[in-house]
Enzyme design. Structure first.
Site, PDB file in Angstrom:
ATOM      1  N   SER A 145       0.827  -1.205   0.000  1.00 60.33           N
ATOM      2  CA  SER A 145       0.000   0.000   0.000  1.00 60.33           C
ATOM      3  C   SER A 145       0.863   1.258   0.000  1.00 60.33           C
ATOM      4  O   SER A 145       0.527   2.260  -0.653  1.00 60.33           O
ATOM      5  CB  SER A 145      -0.935   0.006   1.210  1.00 60.33           C
ATOM      6  OG  SER A 145      -0.205  -0.004   2.416  1.00 60.33           O
ATOM      7  N   GLN A 146       1.984   1.220   0.704  1.00 58.34           N
ATOM      8  CA  GLN A 146       2.867   2.380   0.714  1.00 58.34           C
ATOM      9  C   GLN A 146       3.561   2.556  -0.640  1.00 58.34           C
ATOM     10  O   GLN A 146       3.773   3.686  -1.093  1.00 58.34           O
ATOM     11  CB  GLN A 146       3.884   2.234   1.855  1.00 58.34           C
ATOM     12  CG  GLN A 146       3.216   2.379   3.221  1.00 58.34           C
ATOM     13  CD  GLN A 146       4.058   1.819   4.353  1.00 58.34           C
ATOM     14  OE1 GLN A 146       4.758   0.806   4.188  1.00 58.34           O
ATOM     15  NE2 GLN A 146       3.993   2.438   5.514  1.00 58.34           N
TER      16      GLN A 146
ATOM     17  N   GLU B  57     -12.409 -11.731 -11.195  1.00 54.22           N
ATOM     18  CA  GLU B  57     -11.645 -12.747 -10.477  1.00 54.22           C
ATOM     19  C   GLU B  57     -10.902 -12.083  -9.327  1.00 54.22           C
ATOM     20  O   GLU B  57     -10.621 -10.888  -9.354  1.00 54.22           O
ATOM     21  CB  GLU B  57     -10.660 -13.464 -11.403  1.00 54.22           C
ATOM     22  CG  GLU B  57      -9.662 -12.561 -12.091  1.00 54.22           C
ATOM     23  CD  GLU B  57      -8.871 -13.298 -13.175  1.00 54.22           C
ATOM     24  OE1 GLU B  57      -8.892 -14.532 -13.170  1.00 54.22           O
ATOM     25  OE2 GLU B  57      -8.253 -12.629 -14.004  1.00 54.22           O
TER      26      GLU B  57
ATOM     27  N   LYS C 267      -7.814 -11.115  -6.913  1.00 57.32           N
ATOM     28  CA  LYS C 267      -6.421 -10.774  -7.196  1.00 57.32           C
ATOM     29  C   LYS C 267      -5.528 -11.465  -6.168  1.00 57.32           C
ATOM     30  O   LYS C 267      -5.487 -11.066  -5.010  1.00 57.32           O
ATOM     31  CB  LYS C 267      -6.231  -9.259  -7.149  1.00 57.32           C
ATOM     32  CG  LYS C 267      -4.869  -8.786  -7.615  1.00 57.32           C
ATOM     33  CD  LYS C 267      -4.826  -7.264  -7.678  1.00 57.32           C
ATOM     34  CE  LYS C 267      -3.489  -6.782  -8.252  1.00 57.32           C
ATOM     35  NZ  LYS C 267      -2.355  -7.113  -7.373  1.00 57.32           N
TER      36      LYS C 267
ATOM     37  N   GLU D 169       0.179 -16.865 -11.062  1.00 55.23           N
ATOM     38  CA  GLU D 169       0.761 -16.482  -9.781  1.00 55.23           C
ATOM     39  C   GLU D 169       1.207 -17.727  -9.011  1.00 55.23           C
ATOM     40  O   GLU D 169       0.441 -18.691  -8.869  1.00 55.23           O
ATOM     41  CB  GLU D 169      -0.270 -15.740  -8.918  1.00 55.23           C
ATOM     42  CG  GLU D 169      -0.772 -14.442  -9.498  1.00 55.23           C
ATOM     43  CD  GLU D 169       0.230 -13.309  -9.359  1.00 55.23           C
ATOM     44  OE1 GLU D 169       0.936 -13.253  -8.322  1.00 55.23           O
ATOM     45  OE2 GLU D 169       0.297 -12.474 -10.286  1.00 55.23           O
TER      46      GLU D 169
END
Length: 736
Positions: free
Chosen positions: A50-51, A126, A128, A189
């Site tokens: 987030s940063q 979908e 993440k 992933e």
């Protein structure tokens, strides 16, 4: 004049101070983001996702305001980076990143822009996955190469490592209607299943090693081992979510490609769904926002794509992102912040618990400035030091926790935490309660203000006497009034409180956001007010209501009284079991230890703790004062004529999450009234798990063990009819 000194129309900006500041900030951000990307791909990040997003979007904003600052080497024009630790390989087709958005309004803006060009197109939604992006190349059905994303053009060859992942087939399986293509480039992933990640961290801590900050970092570090045998030791998995170069297969939609991948043996997400409108996509976002902790892997958002391939091609892409897809990011539940200090709190049974004082940070929808560290052994095992940058996690309503230090961000100024030898509340020497106990405890149970404050707050709570208006601050005021002796020396006198006891109590006024004392504007000293009285010295309404509620609380059932005694190891479930079996507090106090231990839901540890508690004089004095005040000490025997149908007789039930129209205690009582047993843990002997809103790890355990699950909305029918087990079909039945 350079292009960075001139606007697109040729205007010279060198004299513009705002432009100069923007350029300086742009250069700083570009360097920071490039460095953070390198650390990310080395599995050594020093800031949270987030940063990083905040920095990246600040760079985008600057380039939007000053387009001349954007260049081909700007991080906004690149997908990522790669390391030289592995052999570099060029992807057959460039791996693009996704446009991240953080609000539903931004999703709507994206959708409006798309529908203006291609109206009425279905979307594929979908989850993440929070993992590590990889690119697989299959030639004539055989895995030829696996690589990390890298910078989108060039990645790292990790074929040997990926080959150890069981979910990645070495050879594709032919299926009806899906011939194996000559060439297939698959994007997906690599991730850690949540349950496996928890077990990995438990083993890390047990071995005296620092835990991994999150599943994504663990997956990245595991996949990028130079020795593939080490990767094989980790339970990594894989999910495919896209295609690159193709030869011998032409899907007409994203959903068509997923069906083909599944047919060939490449796993795709079990959670994807095609929807007709963006409002249905919003419903999908809401659904998985609520369920994000119930899935087999961590997620950090939802991806929305145009489903049809020809429309994707028509919409095209920027240099970094496809225009036909967007990633909605959930509010972060994991952030990095500074650990300013480690202090120790004292619980209601004397347990000394270290907790982190943090530089305030926004996580999971609220500002966090404190987080648990469990005990001194955990602080040591996690390797956390005062002054560290640390990973803080807060999932939903769960208490914030310091997960791990960010060792790469250390400066050398950090200091080791030393567990205090004395109680910070009463200065008694801390010690384990028994041999082998990992927790230190304050032995001054009666007089320690910290313990009494916590016990009062507990007994006033919903699982005990449920005394409205007797909150934590009120309890603290009763124990430590400003400049005066305590109103209560133990909880025995709580039902004898009178208004004249309350009115003189004064407290320091504290800021609700920071918790710091507020200064008096006239004197500059800490502002002090009467807590239970108004400016005229008259009782506040809250004081009147608190005393009225204490009077009402005397009629609570026996199990709540037992729970309110704060006997170590005794909680609501065991308190209910004891009350149901003995129906009298005196019988519990005088019962043989073996008899108590034989009660279902009690056991020898709880039985021993109860005998130890009643052996203390001042503990028994509390019970007598409550009795004299009129607190209920017995439950009436059940009326046989009012007995409910025993639909759950002999069935062991575990309850997790919020159940509609029931408190947790009420749901347990309803199960017991119908002959069922309520347990706090799931095992193979569990008959059913009732899973309401926001269920915890017990739900995951039930799924793992194949225990029948009753949804919260099915609870009423479950009570009425018992557990319905589907009949075995003829096809599944064993031959005679």
């Amino acid at each position: 004049m350079s292009t960075t000194d001139a606007d697109l129309d040729g205007t010279d900006r060198t004299a513009d101070p705002e432009f100069s500041r923007a350029r300086e900030r742009h250069e700083t951000l570009a360097a920071e983001i490039t460095e953070h990307r390198k650390r990310y791909y080395l599995a050594e990040p020093t800031i949270s996702d987030s940063q990083f997003d905040e920095l990246f979007h600040e760079l985008i904003d600057i380039e939007t305001a000053y387009p001349e600052l954007q260049s081909n080497d700007s991080p906004t024009q690149q997908v990522g980076t790669f390391s030289e630790a592995f052999t570099p390989v060029t992807h057959l087709e460039k791996l693009l990143s996704l446009q991240d958005v953080f609000s539903l309004d931004e999703v709507r803006t994206w959708a409006d822009r798309i529908t203006a060009e291609v109206p009425d197109e279905p979307y594929l939604c979908e989850v993440k996955i929070d993992g590590l992006a990889v690119d697989l190349v299959y030639e004539n059905g055989r895995l030829a190469r696996a690589a990390t994303r890298g910078d989108g053009v060039t990645g790292e060859d990790v074929t040997a490592n990926v080959a150890t992942i069981g979910a990645v087939p070495q050879r594709l399986t032919a299926a009806e209607g899906y011939d194996i293509p000559e060439l297939l480039e698959v994007r997906g992933e690599v991730y850690f299943p949540s349950a496996d990640f928890e077990r990995l961290n438990e083993s890390q801590v047990a071995a005296g090693k620092a835990p991994f900050a999150n599943p994504r970092n663990a997956a990245a570090g595991s996949l990028r081992q130079k020795d593939a045998a080490k990767t094989a030791e980790r339970p990594l998995s894989f999910i495919a979510h896209g295609l690159g170069a193709l030869r011998g297969f032409e899907p007409d939609s994203q959903s068509h490609s997923y069906a083909a991948l599944d047919a060939w043996g490449l796993p795709t997400s079990p959670y994807w769904r095609v929807v007709a409108t963006i409002d249905e996509a919003f419903a999908y976002i809401a659904e998985y926002g609520e369920q994000r902790h119930e899935l087999v892997h961590e997620i950090d958002g939802v991806v929305i794509k145009i489903d049809r391939i020809n429309v994707q091609r028509r919409l095209g892409a920027t240099s970094r992102t496809p225009r036909w897809a967007v990633a909605y990011k959930f509010p972060p539940e994991e952030v990095n912040t500074k650990l300013l200090d480690i202090k120790v709190s004292i619980g209601r049974t004397g347990r000394a618990t270290p907790y982190a004082v943090l530089q305030p940070v926004h996580v999971a929808g609220s500002e966090v400035e404190f987080a648990t560290l469990h005990n001194a052994d955990q602080v040591k095992a996690k390797g956390v030091r005062i002054g560290d940058t640390v990973v803080v996690r807060k999932a939903g309503d769960v208490i914030p926790e310091v997960v791990a230090p960010v060792e790469a961000a250390r400066t050398g100024d950090e200091t080791e935490f030393v567990m205090p030898e004395r109680c910070p509340e009463c200065d008694s020497v801390l010690a384990p309660a028994s041999e082998g106990d990992v927790d230190l405890r304050c032995p001054n149970a009666r007089s320690c203000p910290g313990q009494l404050r916590e016990r009062l707050a507990y007994l006033s709570g919903r699982s005990c006497f449920d005394v409205d208006r007797m909150g934590y601050i009120a309890c603290a005021a009763l124990v430590e009034p400003l400049g005066a002796d305590p109103v209560l020396v133990d909880e025995g006198g709580v039902f004898d409180l009178k208004m004249e006891d309350l009115l003189p109590i004064q407290v320091v006024v504290r800021d609700p956001d920071t918790g710091l004392p507020k200064p008096d504007p006239k004197t500059g000293e800490d502002k002090v007010v009467a807590y239970f009285a108004n400016k005229n010295g008259e009782p506040k309404k809250t004081a009147v209501q608190m005393l009225e509620n204490l009077e009402t609380a005397k009629r609570q059932p026996l199990w709540r009284v037992v729970n309110a005694l704060s006997i170590r190891h005794v909680g609501p479930v065991s308190a209910q079991a004891l009350a149901e079996h003995f129906r009298d507090l005196d019988l519990i106090a005088n019962a043989d230890e073996a008899e108590m231990a034989a009660v279902d839901g009690v056991g020898p540890v709880i039985a021993a703790a109860i005998k130890d508690w009643f052996a203390v004089d001042w503990h028994r004095a509390i019970v007598e004062r409550w009795r004299e005040a009129g607190v209920r000490m017995q439950d009436d025997a059940p009326d046989p004529s009012e007995a409910l149908p025993q639909t759950l007789e002999g069935l062991t039930v575990v309850i997790t999450g919020g159940i509609p129209d029931h408190t947790r205690e009420g749901a347990a009582a309803a199960v017991k009234a119908r002959g069922g047993k309520v347990s706090g843990s799931v095992s193979k002997k569990t008959g059913a798990v009732v899973a309401g809103e926001k269920p915890g790890s017990k739900y995951d355990k039930a799924v793992e063990l194949g225990v029948p699950i009753v949804r919260g909305e099915e609870f009423a029918a479950f009570l009425e009819d018992g557990l319905s087990v589907p009949e075995t079909s003829d096809a599944e039945s064993e031959p005679e």
